[in-house]
Design a protein around this motif. Structure first.
Motif, PDB file in Angstrom:
ATOM      1  N   PHE A 129      49.082  -1.075  43.323  1.00 13.35           N
ATOM      2  CA  PHE A 129      49.310  -0.406  44.600  1.00 13.35           C
ATOM      3  C   PHE A 129      48.111   0.466  44.967  1.00 13.35           C
ATOM      4  CE2 PHE A 129      51.075   2.593  47.629  1.00 13.35           C
ATOM      5  CZ  PHE A 129      51.733   1.729  48.478  1.00 13.35           C
ATOM      6  N   PHE A 132      45.585  -1.449  46.649  1.00 13.10           N
ATOM      7  CA  PHE A 132      45.874  -1.532  48.083  1.00 13.10           C
ATOM      8  C   PHE A 132      45.369  -0.298  48.811  1.00 13.10           C
ATOM      9  CE2 PHE A 132      48.887   0.043  51.294  1.00 13.10           C
ATOM     10  CZ  PHE A 132      48.661  -0.874  52.300  1.00 13.10           C
ATOM     11  N   THR A 170      49.106  -6.264  55.324  1.00 13.47           N
ATOM     12  CA  THR A 170      50.541  -6.516  55.347  1.00 13.47           C
ATOM     13  C   THR A 170      50.922  -7.499  54.243  1.00 13.47           C
ATOM     14  OG1 THR A 170      50.359  -6.285  57.725  1.00 13.47           O
ATOM     15  CG2 THR A 170      52.430  -7.111  56.878  1.00 13.47           C
ATOM     16  N   LEU A 173      50.912  -5.888  50.862  1.00 16.01           N
ATOM     17  CA  LEU A 173      52.124  -5.111  50.579  1.00 16.01           C
ATOM     18  C   LEU A 173      53.285  -6.025  50.216  1.00 16.01           C
ATOM     19  CD1 LEU A 173      52.051  -2.248  53.195  1.00 16.01           C
ATOM     20  CD2 LEU A 173      51.977  -2.061  50.727  1.00 16.01           C
ATOM     21  N   VAL A 174      53.422  -7.136  50.954  1.00 12.88           N
ATOM     22  CA  VAL A 174      54.498  -8.078  50.644  1.00 12.88           C
ATOM     23  C   VAL A 174      54.339  -8.574  49.206  1.00 12.88           C
ATOM     24  CG1 VAL A 174      55.519 -10.302  51.200  1.00 12.88           C
ATOM     25  CG2 VAL A 174      54.778  -8.798  53.030  1.00 12.88           C
ATOM     26  N   VAL A 176      52.684  -7.134  46.642  1.00 18.41           N
ATOM     27  CA  VAL A 176      52.955  -6.073  45.672  1.00 18.41           C
ATOM     28  C   VAL A 176      54.452  -5.834  45.565  1.00 18.41           C
ATOM     29  CG1 VAL A 176      52.647  -3.631  45.184  1.00 18.41           C
ATOM     30  CG2 VAL A 176      50.730  -4.958  45.979  1.00 18.41           C
ATOM     31  N   GLY A 177      55.136  -5.831  46.717  1.00 15.49           N
ATOM     32  CA  GLY A 177      56.587  -5.621  46.723  1.00 15.49           C
ATOM     33  C   GLY A 177      57.305  -6.704  45.940  1.00 15.49           C
TER      34      GLY A 177
END
Lengths: 509, 114
Positions: A129, A132, A170, A173-174, A176-177
């Motif tokens: 993260f 990111f 974006t 993030l998807v 990493v999530g």
């Protein structure tokens, strides 16, 4: 804990506000701050590189929070090398910029320092993260730098650059999530331990997350078919900025190496070497498209932009084999291509400044001052870029070709690397003869530029001597890179450094 | 609840992707904003959807909601908010300088593409 690990991030992040707040009106003071901060960063990163060479990976736990729960910075051979490369490139680019470019827009130096902070952070972080977050830091700064000097073309290209990177963020993030959802951690070393333990039912999600990460890094690394943003952005950006951006595509390459050797590497069970079947075909296509672009380009800047794309293809094809010899060859090529792309952008700017209305378009115009010198620079740089002996491009390609012989992808990589080298040779030979050879037969035009700016030429010469040094010392450099690649392919030391650490006991203040 | 959240994320993403593929800058800006909402909700649900539980780990608590995604979302919201502001300004400047709000810089009537 070794507090020096944080210095490459802290130093520019302190220099940048200082430049904005204390030295806003005084360009000389700004230059002093900027140069001294970058030089300091180079010194510290050389010191860290020495430590990384002589010892195992080191961990820095921010706020003394125990890993894997807190934010961690990790110094290993690869991250130390990348930070050193960044600060060296930055210092030379800065040397080029302080002659005139930094006065053509506001806050050049502050943005430059923030960019360095983001780059150093991205290379040192041990946390997905945080990677990111540092990506965002370096991107925000790069948006500002890219628009430096303004102008309609730059703004329009800048808008596209920002939007594609927003979409990339974006996706990041998807990814990493998704990975967090199935593993419950974002610490990269912890991920490496937990990924093999992911249950069968969640393997699909894990693969999705991993491949989404590959897409994100491929956007940064301008891998076909996600390369469309690069040529226009780099061609529109001002010369020193484009030269600094030479390291930005390498951030993508670095992230691919880090994530797909550490997390999805040998020990990852079902998702071992997840990136390989996608990375190599894409890299071969990148090589081809980039070098076709080199032949087709109508101006020197576009030619260099496509050469950048092509060199990323060569680099990622080597990385995609994922064995330690190929990785070492790829890393050597990474060092080489960063320096060479930067120096080519700077040479193109010098040529364009001297040709007046003709700019850098590949049409013959009358001769101009210092044409012989610039032609010499271009000749050296082109030889290195194309991969002709004796310079480092040749050594890099030789290392890559030699290392992939055993791989099943070997014949493909051989064919594409050699074929695209011929295309590049054609493109650069044509550009050189249009820009330097033909004009020498034409009568001299009136001098466009009265006084000769020395600093930019010195910066170019220093960058080129970096290339020569990389060639001359390729023995020690490759020895270092083989050790680096071994450390990457077998990341047990890295994982142990992160997970077996003990927090420093609290001391009375 | 899973169905509701999943549909919301899916719809937001679909609309966002449609919008960023449009030709003019304003829909593109809206599209990036929608995409960032979608990803924020997605991140939020990554710690599993739980109702009425404290976001903290205590030994006497048997059920809790994962606090980490909430922290991640907070960071992501701040960043995407800043990015949206930047892209709005950028789109506006590009329009004022080039006289066109097309993402490729194609001229509207009276535009002056070189």
């Amino acid at each position: 804990m070794n507090h020096w690990i944080l210095v490459p991030i802290i130093l520019p992040s302190l220099a940048a506000p200082l430049i904005v707040l204390a030295a806003r009106q005084d360009i000389v003071l700004q230059r002093c701050f900027s140069i001294s901060s970058t030089a300091g960063m180079l010194a510290v990163s050389l010191f860290l590189l020495g430590q990384a060479i002589s010892g195992p990976p080191q961990l820095y736990e921010l706020g003394n929070w125990p890993s894997p729960f807190g934010i961690v910075m990790v110094l290993d051979r690869l991250s130390a090398m990348m930070v050193t490369l960044t600060s060296l490139l930055a210092l030379l680019v800065l040397l080029y910029a302080i002659q005139a470019w930094d006065t053509r827009g506001r806050h050049f130096h502050a943005l430059f320092q923030f960019q360095l902070m983001g780059l150093a952070g991205a290379f040192l972080t041990g946390d997905l993260f945080n990677l990111f977050v540092f990506f965002e830091v370096l991107l925000i700064a790069s948006y500002g730098l890219m628009l430096h000097g303004a102008g309609a073309e730059r703004l329009s290209a800048g808008f596209q650059y920002v939007v594609i990177n927003l979409a990339g963020s974006t996706l990041f993030l998807v990814a990493v999530g998704t990975i967090y959802a199935v593993t419950g951690t974002v610490n990269m070393a912890d991920l490496a331990v937990r990924v093999p333990l992911v249950p069968e039912a969640d393997q699909g999600l894990l693969r999705t997350g991993g491949l989404l990460l590959l897409v994100v890094f491929a956007i940064k690394g301008a891998l076909v078919p996600l390369h469309f943003w690069l040529p226009r952005t780099y061609a529109a950006a001002s010369a020193p900025v484009a030269a600094l951006f030479a390291i930005m595509t390498k951030v993508g390459a670095y992230s691919i190496i880090r994530v797909f050797t550490l997390i999805f590497g040998d020990g990852a069970g079902e998702v071992a070497w997840l990136a390989q079947p996608w990375l190599i075909p894409a890299a071969l296509a990148t090589m081809t498209l980039g070098m076709i672009g080199v032949v087709a380009a109508r101006s020197l800047r576009w030619l260099i932009c496509f050469a950048t794309v092509g060199s990323m293809g060569t680099l990622l094809a080597a990385i995609g084999v994922f064995n330690s010899e190929a990785l070492a060859g790829g890393l050597y090529y990474l060092l080489h291509s960063t320096l060479i792309v930067a120096v080519l952008f700077l040479i193109a700017d010098q040529v364009a400044q001297r040709r007046g209305d003709h700019g850098d378009s590949l049409a013959s115009a009358s001769s101009y001052p210092q044409m012989g010198l610039l032609a010499g620079f271009f000749f050296l740089a082109a030889i290195a870029m194309v991969g002709m002996p004796p310079l480092s491009g040749f050594v890099g390609k030789l290392l890559i070709l030699d290392s992939v012989r055993a791989s099943s992808y070997g014949p493909w990589i051989w064919a594409f690397v050699l074929g695209t080298s011929v295309l590049a040779l054609l493109g650069f030979a044509r550009a050189g003869s249009q820009l330097f050879w033909k004009p020498s037969a034409l009568p001299a035009g009136e001098a466009v530029q009265e006084e000769v700016a020395l600093l930019p030429l010195i910066a170019i010469a220093l960058l080129l001597s970096g290339i020569v040094a990389l060639t001359a010392f390729s023995g020690p450099v490759t020895a270092f890179l083989y050790a680096t690649a071994d450390q990457l392919i077998d990341p047990a030391d890295y994982i142990a450094a992160v997970l077996n650490s003990r927090p420093v006991p609290a001391q009375g203040l | 609840m899973e169905y509701l959240v999943a549909t919301a994320v899916g719809t937001l993403t679909a609309v966002g992707i449609y919008m960023i593929l449009r030709g003019r800058t304003f829909p593109v800006v809206l599209g990036t904003a929608l995409l960032s909402y979608a990803v924020n909700v997605l991140l939020f649900s990554m710690g599993r959807l739980v109702i009425d539980r404290p976001p903290i780990l205590l030994l006497e608590l048997e059920h809790y909601t994962d606090p980490l995604p909430q922290a991640l979302v907070l960071t992501a919201i701040v960043i995407s908010f800043g990015m949206t502001a930047l892209v709005v300004v950028l789109a506006l400047r590009a329009y004022l300088e080039s006289g066109s709000d097309h993402v490729d810089g194609e001229a509207a009537e009276g535009g002056n593409r070189e």
